[in-house]
Design an enzyme around this catalytic site. Structure first.
Site, PDB file in Angstrom:
ATOM      1  CE  LYS A  93      48.551  46.703  28.766  1.00  0.00           C
ATOM      2  NZ  LYS A  93      49.863  46.757  29.383  1.00  0.00           N
ATOM      3  NE  ARG A 110      67.587  49.585  27.121  1.00  0.00           N
ATOM      4  CZ  ARG A 110      66.344  49.921  26.837  1.00  0.00           C
ATOM      5  NH1 ARG A 110      65.523  50.298  27.794  1.00  0.00           N
ATOM      6  NH2 ARG A 110      65.922  49.893  25.612  1.00  0.00           N
ATOM      7  CD  GLU A 156      65.052  47.605  32.302  1.00  0.00           C
ATOM      8  OE1 GLU A 156      65.223  48.775  31.862  1.00  0.00           O
ATOM      9  OE2 GLU A 156      64.039  46.932  32.046  1.00  0.00           O
TER      10      GLU A 156
HETATM   11  C1  LIG Z   1      63.884  47.487  28.675  1.00  0.00           C
HETATM   12  C2  LIG Z   1      62.602  46.750  28.891  1.00  0.00           C
HETATM   13  N1  LIG Z   1      62.206  46.480  30.151  1.00  0.00           N
HETATM   14  C3  LIG Z   1      61.056  45.808  30.353  1.00  0.00           C
HETATM   15  C4  LIG Z   1      60.288  45.400  29.310  1.00  0.00           C
HETATM   16  C5  LIG Z   1      59.040  44.580  29.534  1.00  0.00           C
HETATM   17  N2  LIG Z   1      57.829  45.299  29.135  1.00  0.00           N
HETATM   18  C6  LIG Z   1      57.219  45.086  27.954  1.00  0.00           C
HETATM   19  S1  LIG Z   1      55.870  46.020  27.743  1.00  0.00           S
HETATM   20  C7  LIG Z   1      56.080  46.745  29.239  1.00  0.00           C
HETATM   21  C8  LIG Z   1      55.098  47.772  29.702  1.00  0.00           C
HETATM   22  C9  LIG Z   1      55.030  48.914  28.765  1.00  0.00           C
HETATM   23  O1  LIG Z   1      54.072  49.827  29.234  1.00  0.00           O
HETATM   24  P1  LIG Z   1      53.551  50.941  28.253  1.00  0.00           P
HETATM   25  O2  LIG Z   1      54.681  51.483  27.485  1.00  0.00           O
HETATM   26  O3  LIG Z   1      52.755  51.893  29.047  1.00  0.00           O
HETATM   27  O4  LIG Z   1      52.638  50.156  27.237  1.00  0.00           O
HETATM   28  P2  LIG Z   1      51.186  49.522  27.479  1.00  0.00           P
HETATM   29  O5  LIG Z   1      51.411  48.038  27.622  1.00  0.00           O
HETATM   30  O6  LIG Z   1      50.602  50.126  28.701  1.00  0.00           O
HETATM   31  O7  LIG Z   1      50.431  49.855  26.267  1.00  0.00           O
HETATM   32  C10 LIG Z   1      57.191  46.240  29.899  1.00  0.00           C
HETATM   33  C11 LIG Z   1      57.623  46.610  31.246  1.00  0.00           C
HETATM   34  C12 LIG Z   1      60.749  45.697  28.018  1.00  0.00           C
HETATM   35  N3  LIG Z   1      60.092  45.294  26.938  1.00  0.00           N
HETATM   36  N4  LIG Z   1      61.888  46.366  27.847  1.00  0.00           N
END
Ligand SMILES: Cc1ncc(C[n+]2csc(CCOP(=O)(O)OP(=O)(O)O)c2C)c(N)n1
Length: 695
Positions: free
Chosen positions: A345, A459, A431
């Site tokens: 990242k 959710r 969630e």
């Molecule tokens: C249902 C839901 N919960 C929380 C989020 C907030 N959120 C956006 S990106 C993220 C992290 C995603 O991590 P990953 O899939 O590993 O992607 P990375 O940013 O590491 O590339 C979160 C928790 C969301 N978008 N949707």
């Protein structure tokens, strides 16, 4: 004996690996070690180079991004990209990365995740025939490189702003955005649907889901894996594994992936073996079978294989050559495929690599120095007020515990997680589980506080009703980002919580008008023996000082703020009370801060109705089914009729922009509210009031 790591005694920096193919042992260097569930050193595993811990960088050495991007500018769409020679892809990726740095630095936006997917995006559009082949990005915050390569380069600097590019892939924006996203963990389901649709139509198109290791932690992703693995669908799932969610990724799956990555030597052997054997199908087939046996021992559980996928990887997600070769091969395979890609990242921008949490979604910044420009602070945000309150109440009440579904930073829980690590639960992007987990804790006498954004509580609606409210368990929901959130746009607006919460029996629902009321309402929630929600907006409040002492508010009682003489009464809810005050003062209207949406202060509503000619309700929630609707229900139940105007979020999705532009788009900024109230009040003539009253 299968291939296994043997870490030297007491977690030394060296490990020993046994290679069953030649029955030899080799000493290997152990690099970073992910935290494991138990403290047992023997279970810890080495990680590949890409997983080294944060490094220190000297910022002045950073090279300023170029002003021109000759290769990138020649790519109007992926068809142009596919005309490049393979050797041109790496320079293109370099330009793309520098462009992202420069573009996002001007206005801010999602950043570190996109830097990590640059090579993957180039390779995907190079190998797959997009948009005929379907790419489905999970969440979509990592899709900036995709937007750039699909004809939106010149607009990238407008992303997340009013009238600009959407924050996430959006079907309305581009044919390359095959599925609208924003909430996580939907990509596998959607791509599977597309793969099945293609098969039904006899089309030979590919469907590819690109999902992060964070997004993969959600139940929904597992539901989709469970389905997809049992079908013959030509679906490719690409796991973009960077070991991060917004904060550090957590949970058993994250540990599992670390173990899978520890099979580095296995992967090396496998790749080497493939190169040799590729030309000899029969031998290759034999090797494949024994490899499966080997893998079963090396990769604990071989989870994805056992779920029905052909698991490939892990491969280096920044090595364009191997990405292109592997994707080219995988594209030819039939049935469900699972490609494990390891990325970093923030890749390629030193400050973001060093601190991907800070650079997940920065504001504007200086690309040369890595300095993020902070907005001038106008006081503590509601998230900070919540975080402070949680620390204060936890000092006092040992039964209070906090739960977040992967939103530690956004929910104001960083300090709490450090001060109360034993009472802090990041359950990953889950969630539904967060809510039922809280219900379990409450059933055993704890006081769980679920810190969750309004939009993400959507959710967990069944869990809220079935597991919490039906059993009347005292779970506190701290609903952040309730109302219009701004730049994250339609997928993230907290427009509906009042509507979907107030219809659930046993719920107590509160909306604070200011910072101190928020603190006192949160405290009130912990004194209840039923479930409750306190919903507060994004950003700062009107600047009311906090009272350290916590005092429970009388439940179901509104606060009469102002008695007017005009005959108009404004019943206001939550964050818009302050705007309502200004309007009430100008029109000499009565103002009530209703505080409770449920139970509603019925006596106060009926009393106000009896003493006024007309009522306006103001809330930052969908008008339909919201707090204003509750006022009308009370009036109807008491047989009172008078002219009532409901102001709230209209029946349409509010797109991205600043919070202020979103409020204006919904008619809920001060100017919009004033205009609506004044226009409506002007036509509430005595005759009309009389006619309505006589109904
Ligand atoms: C249902 C839901 N919960 C929380 C989020 C907030 N959120 C956006 S990106 C993220 C992290 C995603 O991590 P990953 O899939 O590993 O992607 P990375 O940013 O590491 O590339 C979160 C928790 C969301 N978008 N949707």
């Amino acid at each position: 004996m299968g291939l296994m790591w043997r870490i030297g005694p007491k977690c030394s920096k060296e490990g020993v690996a046994h290679n069953p193919l030649n029955n030899k042992w080799a000493t290997i260097a152990v690099r970073a070690v992910r935290p494991q569930p138990s403290g047992d050193c023997a279970t810890k595993v080495p990680m590949p180079d890409t997983r080294e811990g944060p490094r220190r960088y000297k910022l002045p050495q950073m090279i300023p991004p170029p002003d021109t991007y000759p290769l990138l500018e020649s790519i109007r769409n992926p068809a142009d990209l596919r005309r490049l020679q393979p050797a041109q892809l790496a320079p293109l990726a370099d330009e793309l990365r520098q462009f992202l740095i420069q573009s996002v630095s001007t206005r801010g936006g999602h950043f570190a995740a996109g830097l990590g997917t640059v090579e993957l995006t180039v390779a995907l559009h190079y190998i797959f025939n997009t948009p005929y082949d379907r790419l489905v990005w999970d969440v979509g915050h990592q899709a900036y490189p995709h937007k750039v390569l699909t004809g939106r380069r010149e607009l990238l600097h407008t992303i997340k702003q009013h009238g600009g590019l959407a924050p996430f892939p959006s079907r309305g924006e581009s044919e390359y955005d095959t599925f609208g996203v924003g909430h996580s963990s939907t990509s596998i389901s959607a791509a599977l649907g597309m793969a099945v649709a293609a098969a039904k139509r006899g089309e030979d198109r590919r469907a590819v889901a690109i999902i992060g290791d964070g997004a993969l932690t959600a139940g929904m992703a597992f539901e989709a894996l469970n389905h997809a693995g049992s079908t013959p669908s030509d679906l490719l799932i690409i796991l973009n594994d960077n070991d991060m969610s917004i904060s550090e990724n957590v949970g058993a799956l994250s540990n599992y992936l670390a173990r899978a990555l520890s099979g580095r030597m296995y992967a090396h052997l496998r790749e080497g073996g493939k190169k040799v054997l590729r030309q000899m199908p029969t031998v290759w087939e034999l090797a494949r079978r024994s490899e499966e046996h080997l893998k079963g021992m090396v990769l604990p559980g071989t989870l994805f294989e056992e779920m029905g996928f052909n698991y490939i990887g892990p491969i280096d997600g920044h090595d364009l050559k191997s990405l292109v070769t592997t994707l080219g091969n995988v594209k030819k395979l039939k049935g469900p495929q699972f490609l494990h890609v390891v990325t970093r990242k923030g890749k390629g921008y030193a400050p973001a690599e060093a601190d991907p949490i800070k650079w997940h979604g920065p504001g504007p910044f200086d690309p040369a120095s890595g300095k993020i420009f902070k907005e001038a602070s106008t006081g503590p945000t509601y998230s900070q007020i919540f975080g402070q309150w949680l620390c204060d109440i936890s000092e006092r009440d040992p039964k209070v515990v906090a739960i977040t579904p992967a939103m530690r930073e956004g929910s104001g829980l960083v300090e709490y997680s450090k001060r109360f690590p034993d009472r802090y639960y990041d359950v990953a992007i889950a969630e539904q589980h967060a809510v039922t987990f809280a219900a379990g804790l409450a059933a055993e006498g704890f006081k769980p506080v679920v810190a969750i954004y309004s939009t993400f509580l959507q959710r967990a609606y069944d869990q809220l009703i079935h597991d919490v409210a039906l059993q009347n368990l005292p779970v506190v929901f701290a609903l952040d980002r309730a109302g219009l959130v701004g730049s994250d746009g339609a997928t993230h607006q907290g427009s509906y919580d009042l509507s979907f919460l107030r219809c659930i029996p046993n719920m107590v629902v509160m909306a604070p008008a200011d910072e101190n009321e928020c603190r006192q309402m949160l405290y009130t929630a912990t004194t209840l023996s039923s479930p409750s929600a306190v919903r507060y907006p994004r950003g700062t409040g009107p600047g009311v000082p906090l009272v350290a002492e916590m005092t429970a508010l009388p439940v179901g009682r509104g606060q009469h703020r102002r008695e007017g003489r005009s005959g108009l009464a404004i019943l206001a809810f939550g964050a818009l009370v302050d705007s309502a005050r200004k309007i009430a003062e100008r029109l000499d209207a009565t103002l009530v801060n209703m505080r409770f949406i449920k139970p509603m202060d019925e006596a106060l509503v009926v009393d106000v109705a009896a003493r006024h000619q007309a009522i306006v309700t103001i809330e930052e929630n969908a008008i339909m089914g919201g707090a204003g609707s509750a006022v009308s229900e009370v009036l109807a139940a008491h047989g009172v009729s008078l002219p009532v105007l409901h102001l709230g979020i209209p029946d349409r999705f509010i797109e991205h922009g600043s919070r202020d532009t979103c409020l204006a788009a919904a008619g809920l900024d001060l100017a919009g509210l004033s205009a609506s109230v004044e226009k409506w009040w002007a036509v509430q003539t005595p005759e009309r009031v009389r006619s309505v009253r006589s109904v």
